[in-house]
Design a protein around this motif. Structure first.
Motif, PDB file in Angstrom:
ATOM      1  N   ASN A   4       8.514  28.152  33.785  1.00 27.11           N
ATOM      2  CA  ASN A   4       8.029  27.553  35.033  1.00 27.11           C
ATOM      3  C   ASN A   4       8.215  26.044  35.112  1.00 27.11           C
ATOM      4  O   ASN A   4       8.142  25.467  36.207  1.00 27.11           O
ATOM      5  CB  ASN A   4       6.550  27.905  35.240  1.00 27.11           C
ATOM      6  N   ASN A   5       8.459  25.411  33.969  1.00 24.81           N
ATOM      7  CA  ASN A   5       8.664  23.964  33.985  1.00 24.81           C
ATOM      8  C   ASN A   5      10.109  23.540  33.755  1.00 24.81           C
ATOM      9  O   ASN A   5      10.440  22.375  33.946  1.00 24.81           O
ATOM     10  CB  ASN A   5       7.773  23.290  32.933  1.00 24.81           C
ATOM     11  N   PHE A   6      10.959  24.511  33.368  1.00 26.07           N
ATOM     12  CA  PHE A   6      12.331  24.113  33.051  1.00 26.07           C
ATOM     13  C   PHE A   6      13.362  25.192  33.333  1.00 26.07           C
ATOM     14  O   PHE A   6      14.247  25.026  34.177  1.00 26.07           O
ATOM     15  CB  PHE A   6      12.400  23.675  31.588  1.00 26.07           C
ATOM     16  N   PHE A   7      13.271  26.310  32.640  1.00 26.31           N
ATOM     17  CA  PHE A   7      14.356  27.282  32.641  1.00 26.31           C
ATOM     18  C   PHE A   7      14.714  27.835  34.016  1.00 26.31           C
ATOM     19  O   PHE A   7      15.890  28.025  34.325  1.00 26.31           O
ATOM     20  CB  PHE A   7      14.034  28.445  31.695  1.00 26.31           C
ATOM     21  N   LYS A   8      13.727  28.106  34.863  1.00 25.76           N
ATOM     22  CA  LYS A   8      14.031  28.710  36.164  1.00 25.76           C
ATOM     23  C   LYS A   8      14.756  27.750  37.112  1.00 25.76           C
ATOM     24  O   LYS A   8      15.283  28.166  38.133  1.00 25.76           O
ATOM     25  CB  LYS A   8      12.755  29.250  36.827  1.00 25.76           C
ATOM     26  N   TYR A   9      14.785  26.469  36.749  1.00 23.36           N
ATOM     27  CA  TYR A   9      15.388  25.463  37.619  1.00 23.36           C
ATOM     28  C   TYR A   9      16.777  25.031  37.166  1.00 23.36           C
ATOM     29  O   TYR A   9      17.391  24.175  37.813  1.00 23.36           O
ATOM     30  CB  TYR A   9      14.472  24.240  37.698  1.00 23.36           C
ATOM     31  N   ILE A  10      17.248  25.567  36.050  1.00 26.90           N
ATOM     32  CA  ILE A  10      18.571  25.202  35.540  1.00 26.90           C
ATOM     33  C   ILE A  10      19.392  26.474  35.328  1.00 26.90           C
ATOM     34  O   ILE A  10      18.895  27.585  35.523  1.00 26.90           O
ATOM     35  CB  ILE A  10      18.485  24.389  34.237  1.00 26.90           C
ATOM     36  N   ASN A  11      20.648  26.320  34.913  1.00 27.30           N
ATOM     37  CA  ASN A  11      21.534  27.487  34.783  1.00 27.30           C
ATOM     38  C   ASN A  11      21.691  27.963  33.340  1.00 27.30           C
ATOM     39  O   ASN A  11      22.743  28.467  32.956  1.00 27.30           O
ATOM     40  CB  ASN A  11      22.907  27.180  35.395  1.00 27.30           C
ATOM     41  N   LYS A  35      21.405  30.559  30.409  1.00 29.79           N
ATOM     42  CA  LYS A  35      21.439  32.023  30.407  1.00 29.79           C
ATOM     43  C   LYS A  35      20.225  32.574  29.666  1.00 29.79           C
ATOM     44  O   LYS A  35      19.874  32.085  28.594  1.00 29.79           O
ATOM     45  CB  LYS A  35      22.732  32.504  29.748  1.00 29.79           C
ATOM     46  N   GLU A  36      19.616  33.602  30.251  1.00 29.51           N
ATOM     47  CA  GLU A  36      18.406  34.168  29.654  1.00 29.51           C
ATOM     48  C   GLU A  36      18.642  34.638  28.219  1.00 29.51           C
ATOM     49  O   GLU A  36      17.766  34.485  27.360  1.00 29.51           O
ATOM     50  CB  GLU A  36      17.898  35.333  30.513  1.00 29.51           C
ATOM     51  N   ASP A  37      19.818  35.185  27.966  1.00 27.45           N
ATOM     52  CA  ASP A  37      20.134  35.672  26.617  1.00 27.45           C
ATOM     53  C   ASP A  37      20.232  34.536  25.606  1.00 27.45           C
ATOM     54  O   ASP A  37      20.211  34.789  24.391  1.00 27.45           O
ATOM     55  CB  ASP A  37      21.451  36.455  26.620  1.00 27.45           C
ATOM     56  N   ASN A  38      20.363  33.315  26.078  1.00 16.49           N
ATOM     57  CA  ASN A  38      20.493  32.161  25.181  1.00 16.49           C
ATOM     58  C   ASN A  38      19.173  31.455  24.914  1.00 16.49           C
ATOM     59  O   ASN A  38      19.128  30.441  24.218  1.00 16.49           O
ATOM     60  CB  ASN A  38      21.497  31.158  25.752  1.00 16.49           C
ATOM     61  N   ILE A  39      18.089  31.991  25.473  1.00 17.47           N
ATOM     62  CA  ILE A  39      16.756  31.408  25.296  1.00 17.47           C
ATOM     63  C   ILE A  39      16.041  32.102  24.148  1.00 17.47           C
ATOM     64  O   ILE A  39      15.964  33.339  24.105  1.00 17.47           O
ATOM     65  CB  ILE A  39      15.926  31.547  26.588  1.00 17.47           C
TER      66      ILE A  39
END
Length: 241
Positions: free
Chosen positions: A86-93, A95-99
């Motif tokens: 909610n503070n970072f990942f949803k606002y950038i590109n 990849k979910e698999d790389n988190i």
């Protein structure tokens, strides 16, 4: 250690974001070590702005978070998974698999810790690790007297840490007493480290980190032994140096 003293939190955040962006521009497939809490929020906002302005691309990066509360589900608003999304990942590109974030509800937490370190190693290691610092000198959730040799492990949280984190919960009773955290050995294996601190309440911890004896009683003091650490602080946090 390289020390950068800035006027305020906003400048600290911009400086940290600039260093992170430079790392990604130079190496688009960078492995980023990320932190949570109030300190890096401004840095994340700056990086989101840079992404929206087309200055930085996160499509190839992989991320590893420092820690996660033990016993809290990912969809809990106080989980660090929720924080990062909610503070970072949803606002950038990215990849979910790389988190990568430690699983605080793993049935076998010991195996989860082993697997986490294995994933970091298989990725080639963390290129740049962001750290905040607790008032007691902890980094990640490595509390005073934690074994310097520790890799990712289950930590019992210090009373000061629980009291400090209580502001994010409805009551101190809701604050988890344990967390899964990268250990000092894992953190020290990072190629570069950025430590951020602001406010007078961090001044004592910063002084002991930079000028004090290297001791498990001040976990961050071990950073004196790392060959590429940049400490970015505002004037208040630097007031005892």
């Amino acid at each position: 250690m390289r020390l950068i003293v800035v006027d305020n939190y906003e400048e600290m955040s911009k400086k940290a974001a600039s260093i992170m962006a430079s790392q990604i521009i130079l190496k688009p497939e960078s492995i980023l070590g990320l932190a949570t809490g109030s300190t890096p929020l401004g840095m994340y906002k700056e990086l989101i702005k840079m992404y929206n302005d087309g200055e930085v691309d996160f499509s190839q990066v992989r991320t590893f978070n420092l820690d996660e509360y033990y016993g809290i589900r990912r969809d809990n608003e106080q989980s660090y998974y929720y924080y990062m999304d909610n503070n970072f990942f949803k606002y950038i590109n990215v990849k979910e698999d790389n988190i990568n974030i430690p699983n605080g509800t793993a049935e076998d937490v010991e195996q989860e810790c082993i697997n986490y370190d294995k994933r970091i190693k298989e990725s080639g290691g963390i290129d740049i690790q962001v750290l905040g610092i607790g008032v007691n000198g902890h980094i990640g959730f490595n509390e005073p007297d934690v074994n310097f040799e520790a890799q990712t492990h289950l930590v019992k949280l210090d009373k000061k840490t629980i009291e400090s984190n209580a502001r994010f919960f409805n009551s101190i009773e809701e604050v988890p007493v344990k967390a899964v955290s990268m250990g000092m050995k894992t953190i020290m294996n990072s190629k570069k480290i950025i430590l951020l601190a602001n406010g007078i309440n961090k001044a004592d911890a910063i002084e002991k980190t930079m000028k004090g004896k290297i001791s498990p009683e001040v976990p961050a003091s071990i950073l004196q032994l790392h060959n590429d650490v940049t400490i970015i602080v505002d004037k208040a946090a630097a007031s005892k140096l």
